[in-house]
Design a protein around this motif. Sequence first.
Motif: not given
Length: 218
Positions: A104, A115-116, A118-120, A122-123, A151, A153
Amino acid sequence: IIMQSAHLHQILGEVDQAKRLYQGVLKEKSKRSSQIVGQAYAGLAGIQFMQSDFHRALKNYDSALKQRDSEKKGFLLYRKAWCLLNVGKTTAAINSLRGLLSNSSLLDVTNGENFKTNKSFREDVSRDYASFLARKNLTQADIDSLAELSPKSVFEQNLFYLGTEAERVGQHNAALMVWDRYLENKEIPYIQRLEIQTRTAKILFDLNRKKQAQTAYK
């Protein structure tokens, strides 16, 4: 100032000027901080990556990762994995992305500031992990790792891609394993569940496992 100039030249597409500046920093790397040296290696690797010079890019990404204070090591590992894939080292590339998705702290490419982003990231890494896995003979462990590391999502999207690719290249048993894992998710809408059951039945029928095909919708 030198690094800022190099980055600017690179952004403007003036790669020869950027390369000269990065190489100049590396010639005097003993006088530079590990952060600056890491940036120079990464910048040079980035240019080579975009020029499809994957062997040289791989070497420089490795050098950047060895610097204690290199920034965005997760992104460097991501690019390194693509280099490995493009020089024919598929297993190493897969292992690289699996390690990245399992860490992580490496997936945090903004130091917790966005956050967005980092989320993108990871996706994107998980999607490419699915793409890399599709290039090998799939095992249950491969499928389970994709399901566990994706993830929520993009969980369904990643497994659907892997299943359809397995079907496309004739890995029928692997495709069945993917669809079994896909259907373990009880939140899948009815229409999607029906599509996967239809795909499963067709594969079983093609494998002459007609009795099992008849029960695929249960």
